[in-house]
Scaffold this motif. Structure first.
Motif, short mmCIF file in Angstrom:
data_model
loop_
_atom_site.label_atom_id
_atom_site.label_comp_id
_atom_site.label_asym_id
_atom_site.label_seq_id
_atom_site.Cartn_x
_atom_site.Cartn_y
_atom_site.Cartn_z
N MET A 283 -2.75 -8.30 12.78
CA MET A 283 -2.33 -7.21 13.67
C MET A 283 -1.55 -6.16 12.90
O MET A 283 -0.73 -6.46 12.05
N PHE A 284 -1.80 -4.91 13.23
CA PHE A 284 -1.05 -3.75 12.76
C PHE A 284 -1.00 -3.66 11.22
O PHE A 284 0.04 -3.80 10.60
N ASN A 285 -2.18 -3.46 10.67
CA ASN A 285 -2.31 -3.21 9.24
C ASN A 285 -1.87 -1.77 8.96
O ASN A 285 -2.51 -0.82 9.41
N THR A 286 -0.79 -1.61 8.22
CA THR A 286 -0.25 -0.26 8.00
C THR A 286 -1.04 0.54 6.98
O THR A 286 -0.88 1.76 6.89
N THR A 287 -1.91 -0.13 6.22
CA THR A 287 -2.70 0.59 5.20
C THR A 287 -3.52 1.70 5.82
O THR A 287 -3.59 2.82 5.30
N GLU A 288 -4.15 1.40 6.94
CA GLU A 288 -4.96 2.40 7.61
C GLU A 288 -4.11 3.57 8.10
O GLU A 288 -4.51 4.73 7.99
N LEU A 289 -2.93 3.26 8.63
CA LEU A 289 -2.05 4.33 9.10
C LEU A 289 -1.57 5.19 7.93
O LEU A 289 -1.50 6.42 8.05
N VAL A 290 -1.26 4.58 6.80
CA VAL A 290 -0.86 5.33 5.61
C VAL A 290 -1.95 6.30 5.20
O VAL A 290 -1.70 7.47 4.90
N ASP A 291 -3.20 5.82 5.20
CA ASP A 291 -4.33 6.67 4.81
C ASP A 291 -4.50 7.83 5.78
O ASP A 291 -4.79 8.96 5.38
N LYS A 292 -4.32 7.56 7.07
CA LYS A 292 -4.51 8.60 8.08
C LYS A 292 -3.44 9.68 7.97
O LYS A 292 -3.69 10.86 8.21
#
Length: 298
Positions: A1-10
């Motif tokens: 749950m809630f992988n921050t890698t994707e949010l960092v990329d976005k």
């Protein structure tokens, strides 16, 4: 749950734009960037400030004021991507339209099915105000992107005046409100992607900034004072005892009993130690600089 890698990329480009914009304003204002308090062996307590300014920064701010609609929509985009990330982690999908995303988020929350990252599970009130911003500002963001919205007045202030679905929208958002909005969402996004050792301090600062823009969210105010943060340097004598109670007593006085935090560098002739607030917040009296403290040596 809630992988921050994707949010960092976005968030990469949008965060860079906002960080650079805020830095430009702070440099132009000669912002106090570092406040260090030194506790000397002889009992003296010294305060030092570092003032940073940048030649030509006033001109940069003038340009930034003309780009205030860009700062506004970029800040909104950061907020959008945060809620997109939460929705995707909850539902595995994200609707395309803003109205659909807002409805889905409200539905999850009303049905008590909304799962949040552990870091903000105790910050639901903060997330609620950020979501109100998301709801309230959607129509203004869309109008800037897609149509005639109004004009820039008074050094970066936005004056909205437009009709949407037979409804007249008139609203003024000051440049200062835009900067507070930008800093609030950027602080929150930074903490989600790269948690600091002092998340409560960051969230309190975010709440303080949100209290500065009630005209944008129309939500309940947190009524918090801006928290203080200090860098403390402490000279250790041969006994190698750090009087943390003395430090706290001094900082409470300096902060007028409002919330504060500090990071501590301890200096001896042979060695240095660095203690983060995550450790210091639980120390009430003193630190004995024995071998157990070697994990904090630098």
């Amino acid at each position: 749950m809630f992988n921050t890698t994707e949010l960092v990329d976005k968030l990469g480009y949008e965060k860079w734009v906002i960080n650079e914009s805020l830095l430009t304003v702070k440099q132009a204002n000669g912002t106090v960037s570092d406040r260090t308090i030194q506790f000397k062996i002889d009992g003296l307590i010294n305060h030092s400030f570092m003032i940073k300014d940048s030649m030509g920064s006033n001109k940069s701010v003038s340009i930034l004021e003309k780009l205030s609609p860009l700062v506004f929509v970029t800040s909104y985009k950061i907020l959008d991507m945060i809620f997109e990330w939460i929705l995707k982690e909850n539902c595995g999908r994200v609707p395309w339209q803003f109205a659909q995303k807002i409805n889905l988020y409200n539905e999850l929350k009303q049905n008590s099915n909304l799962r949040l990252p552990e870091l903000i599970q105790d910050e639901q009130e903060l997330l609620d105000i950020l979501f109100l911003l998301y709801e309230q500002l959607t129509v203004y963001r869309n109008q800037i992107i897609h149509g005639s919205w109004g004009s820039i007045i008074n050094n970066g202030d936005l004056s909205f005046s437009f009709t949407k679905s037979d409804v007249l929208y008139e609203k003024e958002i000051s440049f200062k409100e835009i900067l507070n909005f930008s800093e609030a969402v950027t602080l929150f996004a930074n903490e989600l992607t790269t948690p600091s050792q002092n998340s409560p301090f960051v969230f309190t600062t975010t709440k303080y900034l949100l209290d500065k823009i009630p005209n944008l969210h129309f939500g309940t105010l947190f009524d918090v004072h801006k928290p203080f943060h200090y860098k403390v340097e402490y000279e250790a004598n041969e006994i190698k005892i750090v009087d943390v109670q003395k430090i706290n007593d001094h900082l409470q006085h300096q902060s007028y009993n409002y919330p504060y935090s500090f990071e501590l560098i301890v200096i001896s002739p042979q060695k240095r130690w660095a203690f983060p607030w995550s450790y210091l917040k639980d120390v009430t009296k003193e630190i004995n600089l024995d071998s157990q403290m070697d994990q904090y040596s630098i």
